[in-house]
Design a protein around this motif. Structure first.
Motif, PDB file in Angstrom:
ATOM      1  N   VAL A 603     -63.064  -2.418 -18.329  1.00 31.79           N
ATOM      2  CA  VAL A 603     -63.658  -3.226 -19.392  1.00 31.79           C
ATOM      3  C   VAL A 603     -62.821  -3.327 -20.710  1.00 31.79           C
ATOM      4  CG1 VAL A 603     -65.603  -3.510 -20.869  1.00 31.79           C
ATOM      5  CG2 VAL A 603     -66.036  -2.829 -18.583  1.00 31.79           C
ATOM      6  N   GLY A 604     -62.825  -4.647 -21.107  1.00 31.04           N
ATOM      7  CA  GLY A 604     -61.798  -4.868 -22.210  1.00 31.04           C
ATOM      8  C   GLY A 604     -60.419  -5.347 -21.942  1.00 31.04           C
ATOM      9  N   SER A 605     -60.060  -5.338 -20.797  1.00 32.45           N
ATOM     10  CA  SER A 605     -58.688  -5.677 -20.346  1.00 32.45           C
ATOM     11  C   SER A 605     -58.622  -7.138 -20.660  1.00 32.45           C
ATOM     12  CB  SER A 605     -58.588  -5.585 -18.775  1.00 32.45           C
ATOM     13  OG  SER A 605     -58.479  -3.917 -18.588  1.00 32.45           O
ATOM     14  N   ARG A 606     -57.485  -7.726 -21.058  1.00 27.50           N
ATOM     15  CA  ARG A 606     -56.875  -9.119 -21.295  1.00 27.50           C
ATOM     16  C   ARG A 606     -56.184  -9.480 -19.947  1.00 27.50           C
ATOM     17  NH1 ARG A 606     -56.930 -10.616 -26.699  1.00 27.50           N
ATOM     18  NH2 ARG A 606     -56.561 -12.694 -25.821  1.00 27.50           N
ATOM     19  N   VAL A 607     -56.662 -10.580 -19.594  1.00 30.11           N
ATOM     20  CA  VAL A 607     -55.981 -11.036 -18.055  1.00 30.11           C
ATOM     21  C   VAL A 607     -55.471 -12.516 -18.313  1.00 30.11           C
ATOM     22  CG1 VAL A 607     -57.340  -9.534 -16.693  1.00 30.11           C
ATOM     23  CG2 VAL A 607     -58.265 -11.590 -16.985  1.00 30.11           C
ATOM     24  N   ALA A 608     -54.395 -12.770 -17.674  1.00 30.71           N
ATOM     25  CA  ALA A 608     -53.951 -14.269 -17.640  1.00 30.71           C
ATOM     26  C   ALA A 608     -54.076 -14.845 -16.218  1.00 30.71           C
ATOM     27  CB  ALA A 608     -52.294 -14.101 -17.823  1.00 30.71           C
ATOM     28  N   LYS A 609     -53.910 -15.930 -16.116  1.00 31.22           N
ATOM     29  CA  LYS A 609     -54.033 -16.890 -14.796  1.00 31.22           C
ATOM     30  C   LYS A 609     -53.020 -16.246 -13.631  1.00 31.22           C
ATOM     31  CE  LYS A 609     -53.691 -21.663 -12.873  1.00 31.22           C
ATOM     32  NZ  LYS A 609     -53.258 -22.854 -13.037  1.00 31.22           N
ATOM     33  N   GLY A 610     -53.740 -15.925 -12.807  1.00 31.24           N
ATOM     34  CA  GLY A 610     -53.102 -15.164 -11.536  1.00 31.24           C
ATOM     35  C   GLY A 610     -52.936 -13.811 -11.506  1.00 31.24           C
ATOM     36  N   ASP A 611     -53.530 -13.015 -12.498  1.00 31.47           N
ATOM     37  CA  ASP A 611     -53.619 -11.802 -12.583  1.00 31.47           C
ATOM     38  C   ASP A 611     -54.319 -11.141 -11.556  1.00 31.47           C
ATOM     39  OD1 ASP A 611     -51.586 -11.576 -14.706  1.00 31.47           O
ATOM     40  OD2 ASP A 611     -52.954 -10.860 -16.138  1.00 31.47           O
ATOM     41  N   SER A 612     -53.868 -10.198 -10.535  1.00 29.78           N
ATOM     42  CA  SER A 612     -54.939  -9.097  -9.639  1.00 29.78           C
ATOM     43  C   SER A 612     -56.098  -8.540 -10.427  1.00 29.78           C
ATOM     44  CB  SER A 612     -53.917  -8.664  -8.893  1.00 29.78           C
ATOM     45  OG  SER A 612     -54.713  -7.634  -7.961  1.00 29.78           O
ATOM     46  N   LEU A 613     -57.045  -8.807  -9.933  1.00 29.07           N
ATOM     47  CA  LEU A 613     -58.270  -8.152 -10.463  1.00 29.07           C
ATOM     48  C   LEU A 613     -58.890  -7.219  -9.620  1.00 29.07           C
ATOM     49  CD1 LEU A 613     -60.350 -11.313 -12.025  1.00 29.07           C
ATOM     50  CD2 LEU A 613     -58.613  -9.709 -13.020  1.00 29.07           C
ATOM     51  N   VAL A 614     -59.079  -7.248  -8.219  1.00 27.96           N
ATOM     52  CA  VAL A 614     -59.812  -6.556  -7.207  1.00 27.96           C
ATOM     53  C   VAL A 614     -59.088  -6.984  -5.849  1.00 27.96           C
ATOM     54  CG1 VAL A 614     -61.745  -5.849  -5.984  1.00 27.96           C
ATOM     55  CG2 VAL A 614     -61.760  -6.334  -8.364  1.00 27.96           C
ATOM     56  N   VAL A 615     -58.685  -5.847  -5.178  1.00 31.20           N
ATOM     57  CA  VAL A 615     -58.024  -6.176  -3.698  1.00 31.20           C
ATOM     58  C   VAL A 615     -59.263  -5.723  -2.865  1.00 31.20           C
ATOM     59  CG1 VAL A 615     -56.050  -5.806  -2.181  1.00 31.20           C
ATOM     60  CG2 VAL A 615     -55.710  -6.133  -4.698  1.00 31.20           C
ATOM     61  N   LEU A 616     -59.520  -6.746  -1.899  1.00 32.37           N
ATOM     62  CA  LEU A 616     -60.540  -6.220  -0.986  1.00 32.37           C
ATOM     63  C   LEU A 616     -59.823  -6.280   0.456  1.00 32.37           C
ATOM     64  CD1 LEU A 616     -63.485  -8.768  -1.675  1.00 32.37           C
ATOM     65  CD2 LEU A 616     -63.543  -6.292  -2.224  1.00 32.37           C
ATOM     66  N   GLU A 617     -60.422  -5.583   1.248  1.00 35.42           N
ATOM     67  CA  GLU A 617     -59.812  -5.272   2.612  1.00 35.42           C
ATOM     68  C   GLU A 617     -61.008  -5.520   3.796  1.00 35.42           C
ATOM     69  OE1 GLU A 617     -57.024  -1.946   4.501  1.00 35.42           O
ATOM     70  OE2 GLU A 617     -59.058  -1.476   4.783  1.00 35.42           O
TER      71      GLU A 617
END
Length: 662
Positions: A603-617
């Motif tokens: 919470v509070g993170s700044r992200v840009a286009k294409g940034d990885s948020l969550v990786v699902l398997e």
């Protein structure tokens, strides 16, 4: 021969091995996980042993439990099938130490071919042609190694197989990222994160040669299979023989495959895989020290039972000399019917098969481990069935296979059925223009549409027939005045509306009952319909002058309309809107069921286009959820290790606005 064989596998391959054991009078023992307690392969067996858990590592990959299951069922041999422990040298050694025959090659042969890097060194010594490649130690300069190989290249797991832990890299900008991802996938799937780089050939064909060796020094090849139609580096359609291989090339590739097998004193069924370049040169890829998924096309074109040959060889008997002079008869094509979402980039799908049927036709073989009511789990490969056609010619085989698939009913999970039909009927495929780039050069979305084309042309007739059957069923189940036609009024009144959902669109059919039949309106149009017969089970109608007899089957969840073109599942919708479930604005949801293995924001993170948020398997494949644009994370709903369902909210973002408020 053996008294009882324990099959250390699941699904369609376990059932396939069971069939041959039954024909030879050999007893069968099965093993199963929690997720497979009601699986068909368990019902087929004489006895079965429960393994712990649902994940592969808890069950089918647990060597000690599998060996103990063989002891408890008094099995004197174990058949590993393909996948899981089939190419595990430690497992083969444990079988030998326990005095149990493993139906497969020696531990040493598996070990030498199980490492793709060592396999390449062995093949180089045997004189088999190779592609440029580079082994990667953890401390190696990845960029420098890639420059020696050249782009484009593949990052591949040394212990890999089944298309897992493979990434195509076009330049060095994404190289390090893909190497890291391959290491993670390889560790999860094979317990070994060693990877290497290999030059990627554009426009090549994937050709493999079936080999067989015995303990008496004999090694034969049984011809080639073409496996070029692939997605995510995993095969989708296979055929034998290859349309690109002539007799001289077949002889050369067969000789190279035999040389590869002899170099490791190979015993049992194996496959030597090659890439065939556009100039006719071929290069060693790997050797699979097991039975292949696509072995049925070889069986159908040679008349051999490869599982029977495996059992013969494992029992110490020699292979028949007739294998040296085999004749290929006709052409066979195999389609892998997967539970996956083509439109979403071939993401694996899971769920319960509400209805699963594939027509029983001459020349069509179906190998499957599921049926109506089966659960498609997130823990295993999403293969539902292998559908194989054998005909005198390639054109006849492709046409027969496409027709069988089109009449298959796969309801309850998303499948690749329409894609398979589209490929089989595509002019380029029919001309034999099958390369590993086929699904890159021809849009999968367009192929799905082509696969549905014939069904789409007849679609209105199926919808009208379903609506009539619903109306007739309502009348047949009425508790009063059952003899009066449904919707009948003594004076003209409003029509009866039936809403039917085909999965893509909700269709409105309005039916007005008159003394001489029905007036029908479909999606705001008035089709030219003549009704010859109408009942809850059978509707015989002519639409625009084309007559069809359509069978209707009702189940608690859906109804199914079966006709000359296909089987169409439909849901009857409530005419009154139901409250919609609302998702908070900015929510990113899981596109498939799976496990969150990495959460890269808080919470509070700044992200840009294409940034990885969550990786699902899911099913040992990774899927990365990325940001669509600059935003701030306002909520994180998932933690590493959490199991999530499709549609579950993972992260909530709030778009960042520029100074102009855009």
């Amino acid at each position: 021969m053996f008294q009882r064989v324990l099959i250390a596998n699941r699904g369609e391959i376990a059932r396939r091995i069971t069939r041959t054991c039954r024909e030879l009078g050999v007893g069968v023992a099965a093993v199963y996980s929690d997720a497979d307690a009601d699986a068909l392969h368990v019902r087929d067996a004489d006895v079965a042993v429960h393994l712990a858990g649902s994940t592969p590592s808890e069950s089918y990959l647990d060597i000690e439990r599998v060996i103990e299951a063989a002891r408890r069922t008094e099995a004197d041999a174990i058949h590993p099938g393909y996948g899981f422990l089939a190419e595990n040298a430690s497992f083969a050694q444990c079988c030998a130490d326990a005095g149990i025959t493993m139906i497969g090659p020696s531990p040493e042969a598996i070990r030498r071919m199980g490492s793709k890097t060592e396999a390449k060194r062995t093949m180089a010594d045997a004189g088999v042609p190779l592609l440029p490649s580079a082994e990667l130690a953890p401390s190696d300069d990845v960029v420098a190694a890639a420059q020696t190989v050249g782009y484009p290249l593949l990052v591949k797991a040394s212990a890999g197989g089944g298309g897992k832990a493979m990434r195509l890299v076009h330049d060095e900008t994404t190289l390090v990222e893909h190497v890291a991802a391959c290491r993670r996938e390889a560790r999860a799937a094979f317990g070994d994160d060693t990877v290497f780089l290999e030059r990627y050939l554009l426009g090549a064909r994937h050709i493999e040669v079936q080999v067989f060796g015995d303990e008496h020094g004999q090694v034969f090849h049984l011809g080639e299979r073409e496996c070029s139609i692939q997605r995510r580096y995993q095969k989708v359609l296979e055929e034998a023989p290859s349309p690109a291989v002539d007799p001289p090339l077949r002889e050369a590739m067969g000789a190279a495959a035999v040389a590869a097998a002899k170099a490791i004193d190979y015993v049992g069924a194996g496959t030597v895989e090659f890439l065939l370049d556009t100039d006719g040169g071929f290069y060693f890829l790997e050797m699979n020290t097991r039975l292949q998924v696509e072995h049925p096309v070889t069986e159908l074109t040679t008349g051999l039972d490869l599982v029977r040959l495996q059992l013969i060889v494992a029992a110490g008997e020699p292979l028949p000399r007739e294998l040296a002079d085999l004749h290929i008869v006709g052409h066979a094509i195999e389609a892998r019917l997967y539970a996956e979402d083509v439109a979403a980039g071939f993401l694996p799908a899971s769920g319960t098969l509400a209805r699963f049927t594939i027509p029983d036709r001459p020349g069509i073989r179906v190998d499957t481990g599921v049926g109506t009511g089966s659960e498609v789990s997130i823990h295993y490969d999403p293969l539902l069935a292998k559908v194989i056609a054998h005909r005198d010619s390639r054109a006849e085989a492709a046409a027969a296979l496409a027709a069988a698939l089109q009449h298959a009913c796969v309801d309850g999970v998303t499948s690749n059925r329409d894609l398979l039909v589209g490929v089989l009927r595509h002019p380029a495929y029919c001309r034999g223009e099958t390369t590993t780039a086929f699904l890159s050069e021809h849009s999968p979305t367009d192929l799905v549409k082509q696969g549905r084309r014939e069904v789409a042309a007849a679609h209105p007739a199926y919808i009208v027939a379903a609506a009539l059957a619903v109306v007739e069923r309502g009348r047949a189940t009425a508790t009063v005045l059952r003899s009066i036609p449904a919707g009948f009024r003594s004076t003209p009144s409003i029509p009866q509306e039936v809403l039917l959902d085909d999965g893509d669109t909700t269709h409105s059919t309005r039916i007005l009952t008159r003394h001489n039949g029905y007036d029908i309106e479909l999606d705001g149009t008035t089709p030219n319909v003549s009704i010859h017969h109408s009942s809850p089970e059978l509707v015989d109608i002519s639409l625009d002058g084309v007559r069809r007899r359509l069978v209707v089957e009702f189940t608690p969840e859906r109804l199914y309309v079966s006709g000359p073109e296909a089987v169409l599942p439909l849901s009857v919708r409530n005419r009154f809107a139901e409250p919609e479930s609302r998702v908070e604005a900015g929510s990113l949801v899981a596109p498939m069921p799976g496990t969150a293995i990495r959460v890269g924001v808080e919470v509070g993170s700044r992200v840009a286009k294409g940034d990885s948020l969550v990786v699902l398997e899911a099913m040992k494949m990774e899927h990365t959820i990325t940001a669509a644009g600059p935003a701030t994370v306002v909520a994180v709903k998932v933690s590493p290790g959490d199991q999530v369902d499709a549609g579950e909210v993972l992260v909530v973002l709030e778009d960042d606005l520029d100074e102009a408020g855009n």
